[in-house]
Enzyme design. Sequence first.
Site, short mmCIF file in Angstrom:
data_model
loop_
_atom_site.label_atom_id
_atom_site.label_comp_id
_atom_site.label_asym_id
_atom_site.label_seq_id
_atom_site.Cartn_x
_atom_site.Cartn_y
_atom_site.Cartn_z
N ARG A 114 21.60 54.97 34.83
CA ARG A 114 21.69 56.35 34.36
C ARG A 114 21.76 56.41 32.85
O ARG A 114 21.13 57.27 32.21
CB ARG A 114 22.90 57.04 34.99
CG ARG A 114 22.92 58.55 34.74
CD ARG A 114 24.18 59.20 35.25
NE ARG A 114 25.36 58.60 34.65
CZ ARG A 114 26.62 58.93 34.96
NH1 ARG A 114 26.85 59.84 35.87
NH2 ARG A 114 27.63 58.33 34.36
N ARG A 170 27.77 56.80 41.36
CA ARG A 170 28.62 56.38 40.24
C ARG A 170 29.63 55.30 40.55
O ARG A 170 30.18 54.71 39.63
CB ARG A 170 29.34 57.61 39.66
CG ARG A 170 28.41 58.50 38.87
CD ARG A 170 29.01 59.88 38.68
NE ARG A 170 29.05 60.59 39.95
CZ ARG A 170 29.53 61.80 40.12
NH1 ARG A 170 30.06 62.45 39.10
NH2 ARG A 170 29.51 62.38 41.30
N ARG A 230 25.55 59.36 49.61
CA ARG A 230 25.68 59.05 48.16
C ARG A 230 25.79 57.55 47.90
O ARG A 230 26.53 57.14 47.00
CB ARG A 230 26.88 59.76 47.55
CG ARG A 230 26.75 61.27 47.51
CD ARG A 230 26.32 61.76 46.14
NE ARG A 230 26.11 63.20 46.23
CZ ARG A 230 26.75 64.10 45.49
NH1 ARG A 230 27.58 63.73 44.57
NH2 ARG A 230 26.50 65.38 45.63
O1 CP3 Z 1 22.99 59.90 48.93
C1 CP3 Z 1 22.33 59.44 47.97
O2 CP3 Z 1 22.56 58.34 47.46
C2 CP3 Z 1 21.13 60.25 47.50
C3 CP3 Z 1 21.32 61.07 46.36
C4 CP3 Z 1 21.96 62.43 46.41
C5 CP3 Z 1 22.54 63.01 45.25
N1 CP3 Z 1 22.90 64.31 45.54
C6 CP3 Z 1 22.69 62.35 43.95
C7 CP3 Z 1 23.67 62.87 42.99
C8 CP3 Z 1 22.05 63.38 47.43
C9 CP3 Z 1 21.64 63.27 48.88
C10 CP3 Z 1 22.63 64.56 46.87
C11 CP3 Z 1 22.85 65.83 47.60
C12 CP3 Z 1 23.61 66.91 46.99
N2 CP3 Z 1 23.59 67.33 45.70
C13 CP3 Z 1 24.46 67.79 47.69
C14 CP3 Z 1 24.67 67.80 49.19
C15 CP3 Z 1 25.44 66.64 49.67
C16 CP3 Z 1 26.89 66.70 49.39
O3 CP3 Z 1 27.38 65.76 48.75
O4 CP3 Z 1 27.54 67.65 49.84
C17 CP3 Z 1 24.99 68.72 46.78
C18 CP3 Z 1 25.96 69.83 47.09
C19 CP3 Z 1 24.43 68.43 45.51
C20 CP3 Z 1 24.64 69.18 44.25
C21 CP3 Z 1 25.25 68.36 43.23
N3 CP3 Z 1 24.67 67.26 42.64
C22 CP3 Z 1 26.53 68.54 42.62
C23 CP3 Z 1 27.49 69.63 43.01
C24 CP3 Z 1 26.69 67.51 41.70
C25 CP3 Z 1 27.82 67.34 40.75
C26 CP3 Z 1 29.08 67.01 41.44
C27 CP3 Z 1 29.29 65.54 41.50
O5 CP3 Z 1 29.37 64.97 42.59
O6 CP3 Z 1 29.42 65.00 40.39
C28 CP3 Z 1 25.52 66.69 41.76
C29 CP3 Z 1 25.27 65.51 40.95
C30 CP3 Z 1 24.81 64.26 41.65
N4 CP3 Z 1 23.88 64.18 42.64
C31 CP3 Z 1 25.24 62.94 41.33
C32 CP3 Z 1 24.53 62.06 42.16
C33 CP3 Z 1 24.59 60.55 42.19
C34 CP3 Z 1 26.24 62.58 40.23
C35 CP3 Z 1 25.61 62.84 38.91
C36 CP3 Z 1 25.78 61.73 37.91
O7 CP3 Z 1 25.38 60.59 38.16
O8 CP3 Z 1 26.28 62.07 36.82
#
Ligand code: CP3
Length: 360
Positions: free
Chosen positions: A41, A32, A28
Site C-alpha cells: 500500500r 492491514r 479481508r
Molecule cells: O476481503 C478482502 O481481502 C478483499 C478486499 C475488501 C476490502 N473491502 C478492502 C479494504 C473487501 C471485500 C471490502 C468490502 C467492503 N468495503 C465492505 C463490506 C465488507 C465489510 O467489511 O463489512 C465495506 C463496508 C467497505 C467499505 C470500506 N472500505 C470502509 C468502511 C473502509 C474503511 C474502514 C476500514 O476498515 O478501515 C474501507 C477500506 C478498506 N477496504 C481497507 C481494505 C483492506 C482498509 C484501507 C487501507 O488499507 O487503508
Amino acid sequence: MPVALKNDLFLRALMRQPVPRTPMWIMRQAGRYLPEYRATRAQAGDFMSLCGNPELACEVTMQPLRRYRLDAAILFSDILTVPDAMGLGLHFETGEGPKFSKPIRTAAQIKQLAIPDIGTELKYVTDAVSLIRRELDGMVPLIGFAGSPWTVGTYMVEGGSSREFPRIKGLMAEQPALLEQLLDTVAVTTTNYLNAQIEAGAQAVMIFDTWGGALEPDDYRRFSLANMQKIVDGLDREVDGQRIPVVLFTKGAGPLLADMAETGCDALGVDWTTSLAQAREFVQDRVALQGNMMPSILSESAEVIEKSVAEVLASYGRGPGHVFNLGHGITPDIDPANVEIMVDAVHRLSPAYHDQGTSD
Ligand code: CP3
C-alpha cells in the site's frame, strides 16, 4: 480452455457437495494485519491507488495465500468503487474511512444518476480479475464481490461511514419511492459489474450487505433483500459449463436468513451473533453456510482460538455445505501468527465432520 482447479473444495462446499475437509478463507484476508500488505500500500501511495493498479491489487490478493493454506482468493478492491464510477468522487481520509465529495443530497441527483459503462469506468477491476486468475494458475478459485445496493446506498446518501444512518433513514421515511429508484440504479449497475467480473474470471461472487441488519424486517425485505434479489436474478450463473456460486452476506441477518435462502443464491454468510446450528434450521438445507468465528477471538491465546474453531465446526455439525470463515472481516490489530493457529485448527479438526475426511 479454462485451467482445471487444483483445489476446488470451496466451490464444492458452496454447492453442498461432499468434501474431505471444510474449506476456508478469511474476510479481508488481504489487509492491514499483514506487514507485506502495508508495504505494498505504501508503494502504491494510498488505498485507492492500490485498488486502481491491477498489478499491485493482484500482488496483495496473493499475499495471504503465500502465508496460509486457504481455499479461495478474493479480488482485492472495495465495494465503494461502484458509486465512485457513478461519479460521487470517492476518497479515503487516513483514519477516517471513506468520504464522497459529491454525496446524494437531492431528488434531482437521484433522477439524473447514470448507469456507468463498466468496461471503461471499472476496467481497472476487471483487469485485476484477469491478472489474478493468470497468477493463481488454478491453485484455488477466485471470488469476485460487490456491496449490496442498500449498503452502498448508505455511503452514497450519508457521504461516508455512519452509525445511525440519519439521512438515508430520513429518505426512507419521507420519500421511499425515491430511495427505491436510487437503489434500483445501484442494483442494475452492480449486476453489470458482477457479470463483468464473472466474464473476466471470477469463479464465485459474494454480495456484502454490511448494514442490512440496521433495518426493521419489512424494510430489510423491501430495500435490501429485494435489490439483492434483482442482482441474483440478473447474474450469469454458468461459464464454460461451470456453475458460478453466489454468496449473500447480511451482517446481523438473524432469522431473516430464512428469507435470504429463498433468493436462489447458493450460500449465505453468517455473522457470529447467530450460531451455525440455528442458521441451519433457518435455511433448512436450501443453501450452504459460510462463517462464523468472532473476529476478536483472533487476539486470544492459541487454546482459545482452537476451542473457538472446534465450536464453530461442531455447531455446523456433520455433512457438506460449510465454508469456514470469520463472522466479519479480520481487524488490523491481529497478529498474523494467530491466523495460522486458526487455519491449522480448521485443517486438523474439520475432516471428522466429513465422510472419508482427510486433512491436507
Ligand atoms: O476481503 C478482502 O481481502 C478483499 C478486499 C475488501 C476490502 N473491502 C478492502 C479494504 C473487501 C471485500 C471490502 C468490502 C467492503 N468495503 C465492505 C463490506 C465488507 C465489510 O467489511 O463489512 C465495506 C463496508 C467497505 C467499505 C470500506 N472500505 C470502509 C468502511 C473502509 C474503511 C474502514 C476500514 O476498515 O478501515 C474501507 C477500506 C478498506 N477496504 C481497507 C481494505 C483492506 C482498509 C484501507 C487501507 O488499507 O487503508
